[in-house]
Scaffold this active site. Sequence first.
Site, PDB file in Angstrom:
ATOM      1  N   ASP A 294     -38.569 -65.449  73.648  1.00 47.35           N
ATOM      2  CA  ASP A 294     -37.296 -66.153  73.860  1.00 47.35           C
ATOM      3  C   ASP A 294     -36.121 -65.168  73.916  1.00 47.35           C
ATOM      4  O   ASP A 294     -36.221 -64.036  73.445  1.00 47.35           O
ATOM      5  CB  ASP A 294     -37.014 -67.107  72.686  1.00 47.35           C
TER       6      ASP A 294
ATOM      7  N   HIS B 212     -39.446 -62.641  70.284  1.00 49.99           N
ATOM      8  CA  HIS B 212     -38.181 -62.453  71.006  1.00 49.99           C
ATOM      9  C   HIS B 212     -38.162 -61.063  71.625  1.00 49.99           C
ATOM     10  O   HIS B 212     -38.307 -60.079  70.891  1.00 49.99           O
ATOM     11  CB  HIS B 212     -36.997 -62.629  70.043  1.00 49.99           C
TER      12      HIS B 212
HETATM   13 ZN    ZN Z   1     -33.311 -68.690  71.330  1.00 51.14          ZN
END
Ligand code: ZN
Length: 420
Positions: free
Chosen positions: A238, A379
């Site tokens: 993400d 991430h």
């Molecule tokens: Zn996010």
Amino acid sequence: MQKRLLFLICFILLFCGCNQKRELVIEGVIEQNKTELISIHYPKTGIEKLDKEISTYISNTRTNLEQYIKKNVYIEDIPELNIDYEYKVVGNRYSNIVLTTFFTSPLLAHPIHEIKTFVFDQKENKFLYLSDIAPINIGKIKTELLKQHQDCILLENLETTFQNPNALKFTFTDHSIRLYFSPYEIASGNCGIIKYEFPNTKFNILLEKDSIQNTSLLYQPNKKVLSPFKPTIALTFDDGPSKYTKEIVKLLNEYEANATFFILGNKVENYHDTLAYVLKSGNELGNHSYNHKKLTKLSSKELHNQIEMTNNIVKKTLNYDIRLLRPTYGATSGSLKSNIDMEIVLWNVDTQDWKLRNSKKIYEKALHDIKDGKIVLMHDIYKSTLESLKLLLPELKKRGYQIVTVSELKQIQEMRHEKK
Ligand code: ZN
């Protein structure tokens, strides 16, 4: 002869260097804690004077709002700070930057919405004021603003704002100059941010036209064979793309792994080459909003903007159709689901890389929680995440795991279902 060769090598290096479009680094801060949600994105241009000014503005804004946040107690809903950017270099020389600050708090009747612009001449190493670009007809602009926004213009504010034209916020291109006014600067809040555009006739720039991005189909679905018998996980990233994304994809390639990257639309244009590489390597792209606002707090119109702006820019620049959505902060609601015609994908293993920021700890947490069929959240904006993958990928391969995209995991689950 040697001299000639050296000259030739220098020439080739110089030529290649010029042609390779350097990707700008976009600094990203995404934080979630008990008292606030923060999402800040801004460009790091490598121009010292400009970067210093931008980071001072960002840190001042952040400090001011955090001081305000600390003064109050929040029970259910918490404040959200979002700073987003627009960046364009005109004529290979003039950096045009717009920063938009958006701050909501349950204790404020209206969100704080502010615009800040920077126009910088790279050649002269100085900031430009509006008067450097063109003599402007203030009377005419005021009259037209009045005509266009007659129901919300605040006359007194309009007069005060135009008393110092060099404080006006603006950006420009070869054909137009655009002025920006924050809410309440010249008009009441219900008119939002006001933009006013007029032709740029005086300031002639020899422009290198923006090259049109190649929109041939980049995504080549893997010809790889998926096995329903192997333990399988879907890896997801993400908040990217970022300066680490390419390295992560290189690693994935090394271990014949693929992943789904849930990206932010505001970074797509700048990281075009990175995303082309993500797709060419057989990975999947998903939507993670345009600039990381909390989707469940938005009006239906704002929600569609967040989603569609990202889908559209990915379609336009990469010729790729996004079908999956991962809501920011993992927040979903009935109305979000009914408003959006996309498949919502959450996760069931949180590596907590956003919190741990330590490659060994992320690796241990991931390895502990990973099991067949899981969707793993990471991430691609942290170096420690990249480093943790150097440990995790070989170990998972050793354990016989197939590492795939979310859509591939679904295919495998269907294959397993059919076999039953
Ligand atoms: Zn996010």
